[in-house]
Write a protein that holds these residues in place. Structure first.
Motif, PDB file in Angstrom:
ATOM      1  N   UNK A 222       0.799  -1.334  -0.026  1.00  0.00           N
ATOM      2  CA  UNK A 222       0.116   0.055   0.028  1.00  0.00           C
ATOM      3  C   UNK A 222       0.859   1.323  -0.074  1.00  0.00           C
ATOM      4  N   UNK A 223       2.057   1.298  -0.426  1.00  0.00           N
ATOM      5  CA  UNK A 223       3.104   2.349  -0.270  1.00  0.00           C
ATOM      6  C   UNK A 223       2.908   2.971  -1.658  1.00  0.00           C
ATOM      7  N   UNK A 224       2.769   4.304  -1.841  1.00  0.00           N
ATOM      8  CA  UNK A 224       2.772   4.827  -3.137  1.00  0.00           C
ATOM      9  C   UNK A 224       4.346   5.324  -3.376  1.00  0.00           C
ATOM     10  N   UNK A 225       4.731   4.640  -4.584  1.00  0.00           N
ATOM     11  CA  UNK A 225       6.060   5.169  -4.924  1.00  0.00           C
ATOM     12  C   UNK A 225       5.734   6.164  -6.118  1.00  0.00           C
ATOM     13  N   UNK A 226       6.221   7.231  -6.253  1.00  0.00           N
ATOM     14  CA  UNK A 226       5.884   8.105  -7.535  1.00  0.00           C
ATOM     15  C   UNK A 226       6.264   9.447  -7.265  1.00  0.00           C
ATOM     16  N   UNK A 227       5.602  10.423  -7.982  1.00  0.00           N
ATOM     17  CA  UNK A 227       5.823  11.816  -7.769  1.00  0.00           C
ATOM     18  C   UNK A 227       6.074  12.458  -6.642  1.00  0.00           C
ATOM     19  N   UNK A 228       7.126  13.057  -6.201  1.00  0.00           N
ATOM     20  CA  UNK A 228       7.250  13.523  -5.139  1.00  0.00           C
ATOM     21  C   UNK A 228       6.386  14.784  -4.667  1.00  0.00           C
ATOM     22  N   UNK A 229       5.837  15.294  -5.546  1.00  0.00           N
ATOM     23  CA  UNK A 229       4.998  16.531  -5.174  1.00  0.00           C
ATOM     24  C   UNK A 229       3.727  16.261  -5.202  1.00  0.00           C
ATOM     25  N   UNK A 230       3.438  14.720  -5.230  1.00  0.00           N
ATOM     26  CA  UNK A 230       1.818  14.323  -5.071  1.00  0.00           C
ATOM     27  C   UNK A 230       1.659  14.206  -3.588  1.00  0.00           C
ATOM     28  N   UNK A 231       0.510  14.720  -3.152  1.00  0.00           N
ATOM     29  CA  UNK A 231       0.403  14.629  -1.538  1.00  0.00           C
ATOM     30  C   UNK A 231       0.175  13.038  -1.048  1.00  0.00           C
ATOM     31  N   UNK A 232      -0.142  12.358  -2.062  1.00  0.00           N
ATOM     32  CA  UNK A 232      -0.270  10.715  -1.512  1.00  0.00           C
ATOM     33  C   UNK A 232       0.911   9.961  -1.578  1.00  0.00           C
ATOM     34  N   UNK A 233       2.002  10.687  -1.931  1.00  0.00           N
ATOM     35  CA  UNK A 233       3.119   9.599  -2.385  1.00  0.00           C
ATOM     36  C   UNK A 233       3.750   9.584  -0.871  1.00  0.00           C
ATOM     37  N   UNK A 234       4.175   8.174  -0.700  1.00  0.00           N
ATOM     38  CA  UNK A 234       5.108   7.681   0.492  1.00  0.00           C
ATOM     39  C   UNK A 234       6.567   7.741   0.191  1.00  0.00           C
ATOM     40  N   UNK A 235       6.709   7.082  -1.184  1.00  0.00           N
ATOM     41  CA  UNK A 235       7.958   7.180  -1.398  1.00  0.00           C
ATOM     42  C   UNK A 235       8.574   7.734  -2.624  1.00  0.00           C
ATOM     43  N   UNK A 236       9.273   8.685  -2.562  1.00  0.00           N
ATOM     44  CA  UNK A 236       9.607   9.446  -3.849  1.00  0.00           C
ATOM     45  C   UNK A 236      10.446   8.993  -4.665  1.00  0.00           C
ATOM     46  N   UNK A 237      11.448  10.107  -5.295  1.00  0.00           N
ATOM     47  CA  UNK A 237      12.361   9.547  -6.059  1.00  0.00           C
ATOM     48  C   UNK A 237      13.894   9.469  -5.507  1.00  0.00           C
ATOM     49  N   UNK A 238      14.612   8.549  -6.054  1.00  0.00           N
ATOM     50  CA  UNK A 238      15.874   8.288  -5.468  1.00  0.00           C
ATOM     51  C   UNK A 238      16.819   9.512  -5.797  1.00  0.00           C
ATOM     52  N   UNK A 239      17.631  10.155  -5.179  1.00  0.00           N
ATOM     53  CA  UNK A 239      18.011  11.353  -5.284  1.00  0.00           C
ATOM     54  C   UNK A 239      18.948  11.790  -6.654  1.00  0.00           C
ATOM     55  N   UNK A 240      19.509  10.594  -7.223  1.00  0.00           N
ATOM     56  CA  UNK A 240      20.300  10.640  -8.264  1.00  0.00           C
ATOM     57  C   UNK A 240      20.365   9.454  -8.963  1.00  0.00           C
ATOM     58  N   UNK A 241      20.879   9.433 -10.274  1.00  0.00           N
ATOM     59  CA  UNK A 241      21.215   8.115 -10.991  1.00  0.00           C
ATOM     60  C   UNK A 241      22.200   7.374 -10.418  1.00  0.00           C
ATOM     61  N   UNK A 242      23.221   7.984  -9.966  1.00  0.00           N
ATOM     62  CA  UNK A 242      24.384   7.348  -9.238  1.00  0.00           C
ATOM     63  C   UNK A 242      23.824   6.740  -8.173  1.00  0.00           C
ATOM     64  N   UNK A 243      23.070   7.259  -7.087  1.00  0.00           N
ATOM     65  CA  UNK A 243      22.587   6.408  -6.029  1.00  0.00           C
ATOM     66  C   UNK A 243      22.007   5.341  -6.451  1.00  0.00           C
ATOM     67  N   UNK A 244      20.902   5.355  -7.176  1.00  0.00           N
ATOM     68  CA  UNK A 244      20.131   4.459  -7.898  1.00  0.00           C
ATOM     69  C   UNK A 244      20.977   3.145  -8.110  1.00  0.00           C
ATOM     70  N   UNK A 245      22.029   3.674  -8.973  1.00  0.00           N
ATOM     71  CA  UNK A 245      22.924   2.479  -9.284  1.00  0.00           C
ATOM     72  C   UNK A 245      23.470   1.552  -8.005  1.00  0.00           C
ATOM     73  N   UNK A 246      23.863   2.571  -7.168  1.00  0.00           N
ATOM     74  CA  UNK A 246      24.306   1.913  -5.929  1.00  0.00           C
ATOM     75  C   UNK A 246      23.502   0.990  -5.206  1.00  0.00           C
TER      76      UNK A 246
END
Lengths: 488, 285
Positions: A327-351
């Motif tokens: 039931x956790x929303x992953x998505x648009x950080x600006x959406x008030x329903x969002x629980x989990x936003x974006x990973x800060x950078x491509x580099x961190x996502x790769x890590x």
């Protein structure tokens, strides 16, 4: 696109998108360096783009300071220290900090939106946690400025001089507040470098600082990459280095300042244990586990990334946790329903993805939520690993993402040993209904912050900082002042 | 005929010779050999760390009151053996008056910290009024195993001033004695041994600090290092300390005394404890 969220009863709830407006946000196309209350073009003439990690668009361009620029900022800070700030009474210093706190509050919605755009964190978190805490931090330390002798009786507390401060990208404005507010309250002046991917709110803070009438040079903000940070660390006229970031970089800094007069505080990595006993309120504990590891996409130095569950409730906890993850929303950080936003950078996502791969290769059982994730931007599904042992890489190294490793235990002694078996010592969580057990655990765990029946709680009055390789010094509270004072 | 004393090192509550079998002669100002001291090795340092780690649980978990009692006991035993320290200090080249003063100051230092043992936590802790239903407090805990490079120019008082605040705060220690003034250090270990200080809480090595200090500074199971200002050696030690982010406290003067000396070897731990709030009962009576 309507979002689907599963209710505890098993039916699906649909939420309409509810994005926070960005129309009231004022951003420049390009930001220069903030030195002496002026916007100064970098002598390098170099700028770099700052991205919105949720859609990979360029938000603005940021100046890349080199040695010369840093030197200019340090000179400004030194001059302000000698001629103005160190001569001002504590009460007057406090008034400036109070004023800055108030102006931040006035602009809090704008700051929250920019934070979510630049950093990727859900608006709910930047609006309700990051920005209010940042304001409160200024408000809290404002009141200390004229009361330092009460914090350290008989020790005649005096400022250190010029503080060089280097902050991370996970809580950009909050970390700026953690650094600047106590430094100024104690009578120091500051050269601050935000992280390269998240400079914007620090620059907005610079605007507020200018508007507040703080004397020029008291706070200088130099943006840039690692070389800019190194120029601060190695500048001979800096008296204090405060760093929040990875343990690796912290060690490089500590080596660089060895043998100099510079004092340091280091707020570094962690691999914190979150411990669930069988008498814990399980549903509440599951919320605590989620908050411990998925808060801010897991980009939290004190994230509860090692979960220890007592064996007889492990099945139930893991089942409920998996259900809750759906039931956790992953998505648009600006959406008030969002629980989990974006990973800060491509580099961190790769890590993070590299660690997930290692977890699978080393034989742990992976489970990820089934949610849809946006096709653009940097996103990671909430992930947990079951059947993890102490020897697994994912149980030892900091991942800094929404990845939880789960181990089980039988006895109190066993879990204390396992929890302490790490070079880190930043935080820990304990979930049990028994007060005496809480205090047994909190005294045995080698960690600077221990949360009982809660996790990832922060407050300006509450000192934060680690044992062992999680760094040294404290930030927040009375103890946080000590880092910026000379005691005799 | 006088019975000469064999000066040995102190590890884990016993007095072995260095495992290396090496020694160095200590000469008087007239060039006569006073004693042959153990030239401790890397392995001795490592053994001492193991002993100190093993003793940490017992020592740090003693009640603060009990640690105070034991520190006071050390003062009592030292008082009773004053004469031995006078003689050793004089043998190492200082006058009787100065020797008496140094021993007295060392006893006073012990009494001073004996009194702090159950008070420093109260003075340096805080209850933090957080904006949520939590009882939040910050208290102090010992850092753990502490390496102490005793001041070089002082045989007894320097060592006592640096070691006792560490013990007072519940740490265990490995002490590298003054290279050229080591006699009182070894004899002080005998005092500790007779004073209810559990074996392993203090471990004491003689020898070359240029040889042993770098080993201590680089050791991954040592939590903190203390020394006076030792110039270039200090710089290289502070770099060695980085591998496990050992805290390195360098005092500009080796002989200081105060609350801060205890606190420097403490970690601040903050605990958030839940407060149950059910219903609407308030205290507005």
């Amino acid at each position: 696109m309507a979002k689907k969220k599963e209710s505890p009863q098993g039916t699906e709830w649909n939420y309409s998108p509810s994005p926070e407006s960005t129309t009231h946000v004022k951003l420049e196309k390009r930001y220069a360096l903030f030195i002496n209350n002026e916007w100064v073009a970098p002598s390098s003439k170099a700028y770099f783009p700052t991205l919105n990690p949720a859609n990979e668009t360029v938000i603005s361009e940021i100046a890349w300071a080199n040695d010369k620029d840093v030197d200019k900022a340090v000179r400004a800070a030194r001059k302000a220290y000698q001629e103005v700030w160190s001569k001002l009474s504590g009460a007057e210093r406090g008034k400036y900090l109070f004023r800055i706190a108030r102006m931040m509050q006035e602009k809090s919605r704008e700051l929250a939106v920019i934070e979510s755009m630049d950093c990727g964190k859900p608006i709910r978190e930047s609006r309700d946690i990051d920005i209010p805490l940042a304001c409160n931090h200024f408000f809290y330390y404002a009141g200390w400025a004229d009361k330092l002798e009460y914090a350290f009786p008989t020790k005649n507390p005096k400022p250190l001089g010029v503080a060089g401060q280097i902050i991370p990208w996970n809580f950009p404005l909050l970390m700026a507040a953690w650094k600047i507010a106590p430094a100024l309250a104690a009578g120091n002046t500051v050269v601050l470098k935000p992280a390269e991917t998240t400079s914007l709110t620090a620059l907005k803070l610079a605007e507020i600082i200018k508007e507040s009438g703080l004397p020029p040079g008291v706070v200088n903000i130099v943006t840039g990459h690692g070389d800019t940070g190194a120029a601060i660390v190695n500048h001979p006229d800096i008296d204090k280095i405060a760093f929040t970031g990875s343990t690796n970089v912290g060690k490089i800094i500590q080596r660089s300042v060895a043998g100099t007069h510079k004092k340091t505080t280091l707020e570094l990595g962690g691999k914190s244990a979150n411990i669930i006993f069988d008498d814990a309120p399980i549903d509440q504990a599951v919320e605590g586990i989620v908050n411990g590891i998925f808060f801010n996409q897991g980009h939290v130095c004190c994230a509860g990334s090692r979960l220890f569950v007592q064996e007889n409730v492990a099945e139930e906890v893991i089942r409920k946790l998996k259900h809750r993850m759906e039931s956790l929303y992953v998505g648009d950080p600006l959406d008030k329903n969002t629980d989990i936003g974006a990973i800060n950078s491509k580099e961190q996502l790769d890590t993070i993805n590299r660690y997930i791969k290692i977890g699978i290769e080393e034989g742990a059982e992976i489970h990820q939520s089934q949610c849809a994730i946006p096709s653009q931007g940097f996103f990671c599904r909430p992930t947990l690993f079951i059947g993890v042992s102490q020897s697994h890489t994912i149980a030892q190294e900091e991942i800094f993402g929404p990845v939880l490793s789960i181990q089980t235990f039988r006895t109190v002694d066993e879990v204390i040993q396992k929890a302490n078996n790490t070079p880190y010592g930043l935080a820990a969580g304990v979930w049990t209904d028994k007060g005496s057990r809480i205090f047994n655990l909190t005294t045995q765990l080698k960690a600077g912050v221990v949360w009982a029946n809660t996790y990832n709680k922060f407050d300006p009055v509450s000192p934060f900082g680690g044992y062992k390789e999680s760094g040294f010094g404290r930030e927040g509270g009375l103890h946080g002042l000590g880092a910026y004072l000379k005691l005799s | 005929m006088e019975i000469l004393k064999t000066y040995k090192i102190y590890i884990g509550g016993s007095f072995p010779r260095t495992e290396s079998g090496r020694y160095y002669p200590l000469k008087s100002s007239r060039g006569e050999t006073i004693a042959n001291l153990c030239l401790s090795s890397r392995k001795d340092v490592r053994n001492a760390v193991v002993a100190a780690r093993k003793a940490f649980g017992t020592w740090s978990e003693k009640t603060a009151f009990n640690r105070g009692q034991i520190l006071y006991r050390i003062a009592e035993i030292l008082e009773g053996r004053k004469g031995q320290f006078f003689e050793e200090l004089i043998k190492q080249g200082i006058g009787r008056k100065a020797a008496e003063k140094e021993v007295q100051a060392s006893i006073d230092c012990l009494v001073y910290y004996a009194g702090w043992a159950d008070k420093y936590v109260a003075v340096a802790s805080s209850v933090n009024p957080v904006s949520s239903n939590h009882f939040n407090f910050s208290t102090l805990e010992p850092m753990g195993v502490v390496g102490i490079i005793a001041p070089q120019e002082s045989s007894l008082l320097g060592l006592v001033s640096m070691l006792i605040p560490a013990l007072c705060g519940g740490n265990t220690a490995i002490v590298l004695a003054s290279e050229n003034l080591p006699l009182c250090a070894v004899t002080f270990a005998e005092v500790l041994h007779a004073s209810d200080v559990p074996g392993g809480v203090v471990n004491l090595l003689t020898g070359s600090i240029h040889e042993t200090a770098p080993v201590l500074a680089a050791h991954m199971d040592v939590n903190a290092l203390v020394s006076e200002d030792i110039g270039e050696l200090g710089k290289s030690l502070s770099i060695a300390c980085v591998d496990n982010l050992k805290r390195y406290i360098q005092y500009s003067s080796g002989i200081t005394q105060g609350l801060q000396e205890i606190i420097e070897l403490q970690e601040v731990k903050t605990t958030w404890h839940p407060i149950e709030k059910i219903g609407g009962a308030t205290s507005t009576y």
